[in-house]
Motif scaffolding. Sequence first.
Motif, PDB file in Angstrom:
ATOM      1  N   ARG A  15      49.335  66.335  64.062  1.00 27.30           N
ATOM      2  CA  ARG A  15      48.184  66.657  64.885  1.00 27.30           C
ATOM      3  C   ARG A  15      47.130  65.576  64.732  1.00 27.30           C
ATOM      4  NH1 ARG A  15      47.743  72.014  66.555  1.00 27.30           N
ATOM      5  NH2 ARG A  15      45.496  71.833  66.565  1.00 27.30           N
ATOM      6  N   SER A  16      46.224  65.500  65.687  1.00 24.02           N
ATOM      7  CA  SER A  16      45.272  64.402  65.716  1.00 24.02           C
ATOM      8  C   SER A  16      44.051  64.631  64.841  1.00 24.02           C
ATOM      9  CB  SER A  16      44.809  64.169  67.164  1.00 24.02           C
ATOM     10  OG  SER A  16      44.210  65.332  67.692  1.00 24.02           O
ATOM     11  N   TYR A  17      43.876  65.856  64.293  1.00 23.18           N
ATOM     12  CA  TYR A  17      42.682  66.074  63.482  1.00 23.18           C
ATOM     13  C   TYR A  17      42.747  65.240  62.203  1.00 23.18           C
ATOM     14  CZ  TYR A  17      45.367  69.222  60.437  1.00 23.18           C
ATOM     15  OH  TYR A  17      46.281  69.747  59.565  1.00 23.18           O
ATOM     16  N   THR A  18      41.582  64.896  61.687  1.00 20.63           N
ATOM     17  CA  THR A  18      41.487  64.062  60.502  1.00 20.63           C
ATOM     18  C   THR A  18      40.960  64.877  59.337  1.00 20.63           C
ATOM     19  OG1 THR A  18      41.040  62.128  61.854  1.00 20.63           O
ATOM     20  CG2 THR A  18      40.455  61.981  59.534  1.00 20.63           C
ATOM     21  N   THR A  19      41.609  64.821  58.212  1.00 17.87           N
ATOM     22  CA  THR A  19      41.136  65.527  57.041  1.00 17.87           C
ATOM     23  C   THR A  19      40.203  64.627  56.246  1.00 17.87           C
ATOM     24  OG1 THR A  19      43.043  64.802  55.766  1.00 17.87           O
ATOM     25  CG2 THR A  19      43.238  66.881  56.933  1.00 17.87           C
ATOM     26  N   LYS A  20      39.564  65.221  55.231  1.00 20.17           N
ATOM     27  CA  LYS A  20      38.520  64.510  54.518  1.00 20.17           C
ATOM     28  C   LYS A  20      38.861  64.363  53.040  1.00 20.17           C
ATOM     29  CE  LYS A  20      34.978  66.325  57.645  1.00 20.17           C
ATOM     30  NZ  LYS A  20      33.713  67.091  57.759  1.00 20.17           N
ATOM     31  N   HIS A  21      38.228  63.369  52.417  1.00 25.67           N
ATOM     32  CA  HIS A  21      38.301  63.181  50.975  1.00 25.67           C
ATOM     33  C   HIS A  21      39.741  63.127  50.470  1.00 25.67           C
ATOM     34  CE1 HIS A  21      34.009  63.437  50.654  1.00 25.67           C
ATOM     35  NE2 HIS A  21      33.990  64.637  51.195  1.00 25.67           N
ATOM     36  N   GLY A  22      40.534  62.244  51.062  1.00 22.56           N
ATOM     37  CA  GLY A  22      41.865  61.995  50.548  1.00 22.56           C
ATOM     38  C   GLY A  22      42.949  62.913  51.048  1.00 22.56           C
ATOM     39  N   LYS A 264      34.893  81.008  42.510  1.00 27.10           N
ATOM     40  CA  LYS A 264      33.907  80.146  43.168  1.00 27.10           C
ATOM     41  C   LYS A 264      34.179  78.671  42.885  1.00 27.10           C
ATOM     42  CE  LYS A 264      30.312  83.701  43.015  1.00 27.10           C
ATOM     43  NZ  LYS A 264      29.012  84.099  42.427  1.00 27.10           N
ATOM     44  N   ALA A 265      34.498  78.347  41.639  1.00 26.34           N
ATOM     45  CA  ALA A 265      34.740  76.944  41.279  1.00 26.34           C
ATOM     46  C   ALA A 265      36.017  76.423  41.916  1.00 26.34           C
ATOM     47  CB  ALA A 265      34.794  76.797  39.757  1.00 26.34           C
ATOM     48  N   LEU A 266      37.082  77.228  41.922  1.00 27.46           N
ATOM     49  CA  LEU A 266      38.334  76.818  42.555  1.00 27.46           C
ATOM     50  C   LEU A 266      38.139  76.560  44.042  1.00 27.46           C
ATOM     51  CD1 LEU A 266      41.260  79.007  41.126  1.00 27.46           C
ATOM     52  CD2 LEU A 266      41.113  76.519  41.137  1.00 27.46           C
ATOM     53  N   GLU A 267      37.468  77.506  44.709  1.00 26.98           N
ATOM     54  CA  GLU A 267      37.269  77.359  46.146  1.00 26.98           C
ATOM     55  C   GLU A 267      36.429  76.124  46.456  1.00 26.98           C
ATOM     56  OE1 GLU A 267      36.224  80.133  50.021  1.00 26.98           O
ATOM     57  OE2 GLU A 267      35.818  80.891  48.001  1.00 26.98           O
ATOM     58  N   SER A 268      35.417  75.865  45.637  1.00 22.81           N
ATOM     59  CA  SER A 268      34.567  74.699  45.850  1.00 22.81           C
ATOM     60  C   SER A 268      35.355  73.402  45.686  1.00 22.81           C
ATOM     61  CB  SER A 268      33.385  74.717  44.877  1.00 22.81           C
ATOM     62  OG  SER A 268      32.605  73.550  45.006  1.00 22.81           O
ATOM     63  N   GLU A 269      36.144  73.302  44.632  1.00 22.46           N
ATOM     64  CA  GLU A 269      36.899  72.080  44.368  1.00 22.46           C
ATOM     65  C   GLU A 269      37.933  71.796  45.452  1.00 22.46           C
ATOM     66  OE1 GLU A 269      36.877  69.649  41.871  1.00 22.46           O
ATOM     67  OE2 GLU A 269      34.908  70.494  41.452  1.00 22.46           O
ATOM     68  N   VAL A 270      38.520  72.842  46.008  1.00 16.71           N
ATOM     69  CA  VAL A 270      39.597  72.655  46.986  1.00 16.71           C
ATOM     70  C   VAL A 270      39.070  72.541  48.410  1.00 16.71           C
ATOM     71  CG1 VAL A 270      41.663  73.712  48.001  1.00 16.71           C
ATOM     72  CG2 VAL A 270      41.300  73.797  45.526  1.00 16.71           C
ATOM     73  N   TRP A 271      38.040  73.315  48.752  1.00 15.42           N
ATOM     74  CA  TRP A 271      37.670  73.470  50.154  1.00 15.42           C
ATOM     75  C   TRP A 271      36.340  72.841  50.554  1.00 15.42           C
ATOM     76  CZ3 TRP A 271      41.164  74.935  53.583  1.00 15.42           C
ATOM     77  CH2 TRP A 271      42.297  75.612  53.130  1.00 15.42           C
ATOM     78  N   ASP A 272      35.442  72.569  49.621  1.00 25.30           N
ATOM     79  CA  ASP A 272      34.164  71.970  50.005  1.00 25.30           C
ATOM     80  C   ASP A 272      34.363  70.487  50.297  1.00 25.30           C
ATOM     81  OD1 ASP A 272      33.058  74.397  49.656  1.00 25.30           O
ATOM     82  OD2 ASP A 272      31.784  73.864  47.950  1.00 25.30           O
ATOM     83  N   ASP A 273      34.162  70.094  51.533  1.00 25.09           N
ATOM     84  CA  ASP A 273      34.418  68.706  51.913  1.00 25.09           C
ATOM     85  C   ASP A 273      33.343  67.751  51.423  1.00 25.09           C
ATOM     86  OD1 ASP A 273      36.862  69.125  53.124  1.00 25.09           O
ATOM     87  OD2 ASP A 273      35.960  69.624  55.053  1.00 25.09           O
ATOM     88  N   ILE A 280      43.485  63.981  45.974  1.00 26.76           N
ATOM     89  CA  ILE A 280      44.440  63.420  46.922  1.00 26.76           C
ATOM     90  C   ILE A 280      45.481  64.494  47.215  1.00 26.76           C
ATOM     91  CG2 ILE A 280      46.194  61.659  47.324  1.00 26.76           C
ATOM     92  CD1 ILE A 280      44.662  59.823  45.476  1.00 26.76           C
ATOM     93  N   GLY A 281      45.613  64.863  48.463  1.00 30.13           N
ATOM     94  CA  GLY A 281      46.553  65.914  48.806  1.00 30.13           C
ATOM     95  C   GLY A 281      46.841  65.926  50.290  1.00 30.13           C
ATOM     96  N   PHE A 282      47.337  67.070  50.772  1.00 29.29           N
ATOM     97  CA  PHE A 282      47.716  67.237  52.168  1.00 29.29           C
ATOM     98  C   PHE A 282      47.019  68.456  52.754  1.00 29.29           C
ATOM     99  CE2 PHE A 282      51.277  64.886  50.367  1.00 29.29           C
ATOM    100  CZ  PHE A 282      51.588  63.969  51.359  1.00 29.29           C
ATOM    101  N   GLU A 283      46.923  68.470  54.082  1.00 32.32           N
ATOM    102  CA  GLU A 283      46.400  69.633  54.786  1.00 32.32           C
ATOM    103  C   GLU A 283      47.239  69.888  56.023  1.00 32.32           C
ATOM    104  OE1 GLU A 283      42.030  70.664  55.375  1.00 32.32           O
ATOM    105  OE2 GLU A 283      42.584  70.046  57.410  1.00 32.32           O
ATOM    106  N   ALA A 284      47.469  71.175  56.325  1.00 35.16           N
ATOM    107  CA  ALA A 284      48.215  71.559  57.520  1.00 35.16           C
ATOM    108  C   ALA A 284      47.553  72.751  58.169  1.00 35.16           C
ATOM    109  CB  ALA A 284      49.665  71.893  57.173  1.00 35.16           C
ATOM    110  N   GLU A 285      47.535  72.751  59.494  1.00 32.96           N
ATOM    111  CA  GLU A 285      47.074  73.907  60.256  1.00 32.96           C
ATOM    112  C   GLU A 285      48.282  74.565  60.904  1.00 32.96           C
ATOM    113  OE1 GLU A 285      43.426  73.847  62.862  1.00 32.96           O
ATOM    114  OE2 GLU A 285      44.974  74.162  64.403  1.00 32.96           O
TER     115      GLU A 285
END
Length: 318
Positions: A15-22, A264-273, A280-285
Amino acid sequence: MLTGRTALVVSSQCRSYTTKHGLRPVPVLPNATLETFRKDAFEPATPALLPRQTFSQLPAIPRWFSPASDRTTTLNRHYLARFGATIVPLEISNNDKFTRIEQSLSFFLECVNASSSTYDVRPSRYFSAYRPGARAIRRTSQSNTFFSAAALTPPTARVYLAQASINDLPRALRDDLPVPELVLKVGKGDVYDSSIWIGQAPTYTPLHRDPNPNLFVQLAGTKVVRLFSPNAGRAIFARVQEIIGGSASATMRGDEMMQGAEKKALESEVWDDDVESGRIGFEAELNKGDGLFIPKGWWHSIKGTGSGMTGSVNWWFR
């Protein structure tokens, strides 16, 4: 490491969307054949999306869910109510409170039906025990409303049918979710376990890893998955434990990851852009009919987005 062929697939089919921070888009396989899946995903143990809509023919999609007028999805209550006595696991969250219970499918359907209503000020000891903070009203001969629509307090509790084993469902519902051929033929040919996940968006599953390869398929709605290699995920987990002063095990995960400081800390580290964590990881919709391969040991967190119902199924295989 991505092969030259896989890198080509990434550039031409994602897909054409761009993810952030690696975070990079998960590669999309050129086709859904067993040979391609084995060579480009299973054997190199790298996340991969099957071609879009590969699993759109699963019978559960049209039988369990119905399109709504506002382009969202609702549950097909008429069909699912036939199996209302089935006991299913539910996760109930209300702000920072969390609990797991087992209740009937009919109870879950009532909760979903009531989720857009508001609460009456009169408490119900029985119901608040299952849905923290909720206030229900009694049915009358004139009304079958689960919650009072006249009160001003908006609902905050959410009920999520989470990790319900397909093997525990009635035969008809099991038949709606036949095991994909890829799962049966790519590994040792047996399913370690399987689950269904149904809830009203937004939904959330915190960062964790599985001991077996995982095929995750979206049945309704939209979910976004963020994935991290075993080493990268372990580093995120360790950083979270350092932040909160915790000593939780990365292997044995409990309710601590669903509430309080760790959630709260887990969600922040994984999801806060805006978190500069160097991840460094991957994202999929994933949308209806899409399938994602999650290799053994890869850390992942999942969010249901948008509005309306989301539904997913996954198979862990050997």
